[in-house]
Write a protein that holds these residues in place. Structure first.
Motif, short mmCIF file in Angstrom:
data_model
loop_
_atom_site.label_atom_id
_atom_site.label_comp_id
_atom_site.label_asym_id
_atom_site.label_seq_id
_atom_site.Cartn_x
_atom_site.Cartn_y
_atom_site.Cartn_z
N GLY A 7 0.75 -1.14 0.05
CA GLY A 7 0.09 0.24 0.01
C GLY A 7 0.96 1.36 0.26
N ILE A 11 0.67 4.50 -2.80
CA ILE A 11 0.42 5.84 -2.20
C ILE A 11 1.63 6.71 -2.90
CG2 ILE A 11 0.60 7.12 -0.31
CD1 ILE A 11 -1.05 5.13 1.25
N CYS A 15 1.37 9.83 -5.30
CA CYS A 15 1.89 11.07 -5.04
C CYS A 15 2.67 11.60 -6.34
CB CYS A 15 3.01 11.13 -3.99
SG CYS A 15 2.03 10.71 -2.26
N GLY A 23 6.77 11.14 -4.38
CA GLY A 23 6.57 9.50 -3.96
C GLY A 23 7.79 9.02 -3.18
#
Length: 75
Positions: A7, A11, A15, A23
Motif C-alpha cells: 500500500g 500511495i 503522489c 513519492g
C-alpha cells in the motif's frame, strides 16, 4: 514498507502523478526525489523546446514506476 505492491508503494506512485519526486520523498529517498523533481520540472519549464519536454515526460513516468516498484534494502 513491506515491499513491491504494498500500500505504501501505491500511495508513493499516486503522489508522483501529481508532484514528481514526492513519492520518493514519502519513501524516504531524498536524493532521488530531488533528482526526479529537478529534471521533470526543468524539462516542463522548457516545454517550448520540445526535446526537454519529452525527456521530462519520460522521467515523470520513470518516477512513477520507480516509486511503485521500490523495495527497501534488507540489512
Amino acid at each position: 514498507m513491506s515491499g513491491q505492491g504494498s500500500g505504501g508503494n501505491v500511495i508513493a506512485a499516486l503522489c508522483n502523478i501529481f508532484f514528481p519526486g514526492l513519492g520518493q520523498l514519502v519513501q524516504g529517498r531524498i536524493l532521488s526525489a530531488l533528482i526526479f523533481a529537478i529534471i521533470v520540472f526543468g524539462g516542463y519549464a522548457l516545454w517550448f523546446l520540445l526535446i526537454p519536454a519529452i525527456v521530462a515526460g519520460i522521467f515523470h513516468i520513470w518516477a512513477i514506476i520507480d516509486a511503485a516498484k521500490y523495495t527497501p534494502p534488507r540489512y
